[in-house]
Design a protein around this motif. Structure first.
Motif, mmCIF file in Angstrom:
data_model
loop_
_atom_site.group_PDB
_atom_site.id
_atom_site.type_symbol
_atom_site.label_atom_id
_atom_site.label_comp_id
_atom_site.label_asym_id
_atom_site.label_seq_id
_atom_site.Cartn_x
_atom_site.Cartn_y
_atom_site.Cartn_z
ATOM 1 N N ASP A 54 0.881 -1.165 0.000
ATOM 2 C CA ASP A 54 0.000 0.000 0.000
ATOM 3 C C ASP A 54 0.921 1.218 0.000
ATOM 4 O O ASP A 54 1.458 1.598 1.044
ATOM 5 C CB ASP A 54 -0.891 0.004 1.240
ATOM 6 C CG ASP A 54 -1.789 1.239 1.297
ATOM 7 O OD1 ASP A 54 -1.725 2.066 0.362
ATOM 8 O OD2 ASP A 54 -2.534 1.387 2.285
ATOM 9 N N PRO A 55 1.159 1.819 -1.172
ATOM 10 C CA PRO A 55 2.133 2.918 -1.276
ATOM 11 C C PRO A 55 1.832 4.096 -0.352
ATOM 12 O O PRO A 55 2.737 4.834 0.032
ATOM 13 C CB PRO A 55 2.032 3.337 -2.741
ATOM 14 C CG PRO A 55 1.517 2.125 -3.445
ATOM 15 C CD PRO A 55 0.562 1.498 -2.475
ATOM 16 N N PHE A 56 0.565 4.287 0.007
ATOM 17 C CA PHE A 56 0.202 5.412 0.865
ATOM 18 C C PHE A 56 -0.012 4.989 2.311
ATOM 19 O O PHE A 56 -0.642 5.706 3.097
ATOM 20 C CB PHE A 56 -1.066 6.085 0.342
ATOM 21 C CG PHE A 56 -0.854 6.859 -0.932
ATOM 22 C CD1 PHE A 56 0.409 7.068 -1.443
ATOM 23 C CD2 PHE A 56 -1.939 7.401 -1.617
ATOM 24 C CE1 PHE A 56 0.616 7.783 -2.612
ATOM 25 C CE2 PHE A 56 -1.749 8.122 -2.790
ATOM 26 C CZ PHE A 56 -0.462 8.312 -3.289
ATOM 27 N N ALA A 57 0.496 3.816 2.682
ATOM 28 C CA ALA A 57 0.304 3.323 4.048
ATOM 29 C C ALA A 57 0.940 4.249 5.059
ATOM 30 O O ALA A 57 2.053 4.742 4.861
ATOM 31 C CB ALA A 57 0.893 1.924 4.181
ATOM 32 N N LYS A 58 0.244 4.476 6.140
ATOM 33 C CA LYS A 58 0.837 5.210 7.253
ATOM 34 C C LYS A 58 1.778 4.260 7.987
ATOM 35 O O LYS A 58 1.721 3.047 7.821
ATOM 36 C CB LYS A 58 -0.257 5.716 8.191
ATOM 37 C CG LYS A 58 -1.166 6.760 7.555
ATOM 38 C CD LYS A 58 -2.206 7.251 8.550
ATOM 39 C CE LYS A 58 -3.106 8.307 7.913
ATOM 40 N NZ LYS A 58 -4.144 8.792 8.861
ATOM 41 N N GLU A 59 2.655 4.828 8.798
ATOM 42 C CA GLU A 59 3.631 4.019 9.512
ATOM 43 C C GLU A 59 3.586 4.313 11.001
ATOM 44 O O GLU A 59 3.225 5.412 11.417
ATOM 45 C CB GLU A 59 5.046 4.280 8.981
ATOM 46 C CG GLU A 59 5.223 3.966 7.513
ATOM 47 C CD GLU A 59 6.588 4.377 6.997
ATOM 48 O OE1 GLU A 59 7.442 4.755 7.833
ATOM 49 O OE2 GLU A 59 6.800 4.342 5.783
ATOM 50 N N THR A 60 3.939 3.309 11.784
ATOM 51 C CA THR A 60 4.072 3.532 13.211
ATOM 52 C C THR A 60 5.312 4.371 13.455
ATOM 53 O O THR A 60 6.201 4.445 12.621
ATOM 54 C CB THR A 60 4.211 2.198 13.963
ATOM 55 O OG1 THR A 60 5.360 1.503 13.469
ATOM 56 C CG2 THR A 60 2.985 1.335 13.774
ATOM 57 N N SER A 61 5.382 5.008 14.581
ATOM 58 C CA SER A 61 6.556 5.826 14.906
ATOM 59 C C SER A 61 7.683 4.944 15.422
ATOM 60 O O SER A 61 7.470 3.798 15.807
ATOM 61 C CB SER A 61 6.192 6.864 15.972
ATOM 62 O OG SER A 61 5.734 6.211 17.145
ATOM 63 N N GLY A 62 8.876 5.458 15.389
ATOM 64 C CA GLY A 62 10.012 4.715 15.911
ATOM 65 C C GLY A 62 10.590 3.773 14.890
ATOM 66 O O GLY A 62 10.203 3.740 13.726
ATOM 67 N N LEU A 104 9.675 -0.829 7.486
ATOM 68 C CA LEU A 104 9.922 0.144 6.423
ATOM 69 C C LEU A 104 10.723 1.286 7.013
ATOM 70 O O LEU A 104 10.899 1.384 8.225
ATOM 71 C CB LEU A 104 8.596 0.683 5.856
ATOM 72 C CG LEU A 104 7.692 -0.312 5.137
ATOM 73 C CD1 LEU A 104 6.410 0.411 4.749
ATOM 74 C CD2 LEU A 104 8.357 -0.877 3.911
ATOM 75 N N ALA A 105 11.214 2.159 6.144
ATOM 76 C CA ALA A 105 11.961 3.306 6.636
ATOM 77 C C ALA A 105 11.065 4.144 7.532
ATOM 78 O O ALA A 105 10.003 4.599 7.105
ATOM 79 C CB ALA A 105 12.481 4.132 5.468
ATOM 80 N N GLY A 106 11.461 4.327 8.765
ATOM 81 C CA GLY A 106 10.720 5.172 9.682
ATOM 82 C C GLY A 106 9.745 4.436 10.568
ATOM 83 O O GLY A 106 9.288 4.973 11.554
ATOM 84 N N GLY A 107 9.402 3.200 10.274
ATOM 85 C CA GLY A 107 8.470 2.493 11.128
ATOM 86 C C GLY A 107 7.867 1.290 10.458
ATOM 87 O O GLY A 107 8.413 0.764 9.494
ATOM 88 N N ILE A 108 6.726 0.840 10.965
ATOM 89 C CA ILE A 108 6.056 -0.343 10.449
ATOM 90 C C ILE A 108 4.800 0.086 9.700
ATOM 91 O O ILE A 108 4.009 0.880 10.195
ATOM 92 C CB ILE A 108 5.677 -1.288 11.606
ATOM 93 C CG1 ILE A 108 6.939 -1.732 12.352
ATOM 94 C CG2 ILE A 108 4.931 -2.505 11.084
ATOM 95 C CD1 ILE A 108 6.648 -2.547 13.587
ATOM 96 N N ALA A 109 4.630 -0.430 8.492
ATOM 97 C CA ALA A 109 3.459 -0.065 7.693
ATOM 98 C C ALA A 109 2.179 -0.464 8.417
ATOM 99 O O ALA A 109 2.091 -1.539 8.999
ATOM 100 C CB ALA A 109 3.530 -0.750 6.330
ATOM 101 N N LYS A 110 1.177 0.397 8.368
ATOM 102 C CA LYS A 110 -0.078 0.129 9.059
ATOM 103 C C LYS A 110 -1.150 -0.483 8.159
ATOM 104 O O LYS A 110 -2.264 -0.749 8.616
ATOM 105 C CB LYS A 110 -0.625 1.423 9.663
ATOM 106 C CG LYS A 110 0.167 1.928 10.864
ATOM 107 C CD LYS A 110 -0.512 3.138 11.483
ATOM 108 C CE LYS A 110 0.214 3.613 12.722
ATOM 109 N NZ LYS A 110 -0.464 4.785 13.348
ATOM 110 N N SER A 111 -0.815 -0.711 6.886
ATOM 111 C CA SER A 111 -1.800 -1.325 5.994
ATOM 112 C C SER A 111 -1.130 -2.003 4.807
ATOM 113 O O SER A 111 -0.051 -1.584 4.377
ATOM 114 C CB SER A 111 -2.821 -0.292 5.499
ATOM 115 O OG SER A 111 -2.170 0.749 4.792
ATOM 116 N N TYR A 112 -1.786 -3.028 4.304
ATOM 117 C CA TYR A 112 -1.364 -3.758 3.109
ATOM 118 C C TYR A 112 -2.623 -4.203 2.372
ATOM 119 O O TYR A 112 -3.729 -4.201 2.928
ATOM 120 C CB TYR A 112 -0.537 -5.000 3.478
ATOM 121 C CG TYR A 112 0.897 -4.708 3.826
ATOM 122 C CD1 TYR A 112 1.883 -4.675 2.852
ATOM 123 C CD2 TYR A 112 1.273 -4.447 5.141
ATOM 124 C CE1 TYR A 112 3.206 -4.394 3.166
ATOM 125 C CE2 TYR A 112 2.579 -4.166 5.468
ATOM 126 C CZ TYR A 112 3.544 -4.144 4.462
ATOM 127 O OH TYR A 112 4.848 -3.860 4.781
#
Length: 251
Positions: free
Chosen positions: A163-171, A179-187
């Motif tokens: 999901d190219p527009f997936a939000k990511e968790t912090s940390g 992923l860079a910056g965190g863990i993807a929140k959707s697939y």
């Protein structure tokens, strides 16, 4: 007293070994990074729905909500435009900069299914895309896109798409969804011949049983397990292995 200390030591060591096993499993089940750019220096390999195979340089890519809707290619000096609706699959090399920026998040997965037609492209660092009819975020009208398969080596039963527009968790994320910056929140996920599902972290509890609990071996392993979004790749790999074992034993 000595017996209690020994028991405590045994439990502690067992937990350490279990954690190490899980870390290794996470490496095996790591999803490919989600790439958003392509190399203009390496050819793309396209298979149309009618079976025609094309090897050509990429001139451009058209997108909708981050998903590929068409390709602009150059083959023997001629420009070709192809809609995603006419393409069965695509192997495309990410740009050097994009690949370099995400290399630290990539773990080599365990190829357990032998050689496939895709192996020669995947082993050279190419990214795999397949044609899917999708309702973006389960809200839009269905349309055909070329979607990046992020688990290409263990996708025989369940395919997971970026999901190219997936939000990511912090940390800093760890595990199969890093992923860079965190863990993807959707697939996007497709199980067998079912429709592609947009799966978000907040809805994982609602879909876990329908995705995985119809396999007895998986159900036995995770009967008392409190499932975690960060282990999605591990669940997909386990479910795939159990399903392939069942298929083999049924023959």
């Amino acid at each position: 007293m000595k017996l209690k200390l020994f028991a405590l030591f045994f439990v502690t060591m067992s937990m350490c070994f279990a954690q190490e096993d899980l870390k290794e499993r996470e490496k095996q089940a790591a999803f490919d990074p989600a790439y958003t750019s392509f190399s203009r220096k390496k050819p793309a390999y396209v298979t149309l729905k009618d079976g025609t195979k094309i090897e050509a340089d990429i001139k451009g890519v058209t997108y909708k909500k981050g998903q590929i809707t068409g390709l602009k290619l150059i083959q023997e000096g001629k420009k070709i435009e192809i809609s995603a609706a006419d393409i069965a699959n695509l192997y495309m090399a990410p740009s050097g900069l994009d690949k370099l920026s995400k290399q630290s998040n990539y773990f080599s997965d365990a190829t357990k299914w032998g050689k496939t037609d895709a192996s020669k492209h995947l082993n050279k660092g190419y990214t795999m895309y397949t044609n899917q009819k999708v309702s973006l975020k389960n809200k839009k009208d269905e349309a055909e896109y070329l979607m990046q398969v992020v688990n290409p080596k263990f996708s025989r039963v369940i395919q997971v798409f970026s999901d190219p527009f997936a939000k990511e968790t912090s940390g800093i994320g760890v595990g199969s969804l890093k992923l860079a910056g965190g863990i993807a929140k959707s697939y996007y996920i497709k199980k067998g011949d079912e429709k592609v599902l947009w799966l978000s972290k907040k809805d994982f509890d609602d879909y876990f049983a329908s995705l995985f609990m119809d396999n007895n071996k998986f159900k036995a392993k995770y009967a008392d397990h409190k499932f975690k979004w960060s282990l999605l790749g591990v669940y997909v790999l386990d479910y795939t292995e159990f399903s392939m074992e069942d298929l083999k034993n049924s023959k």
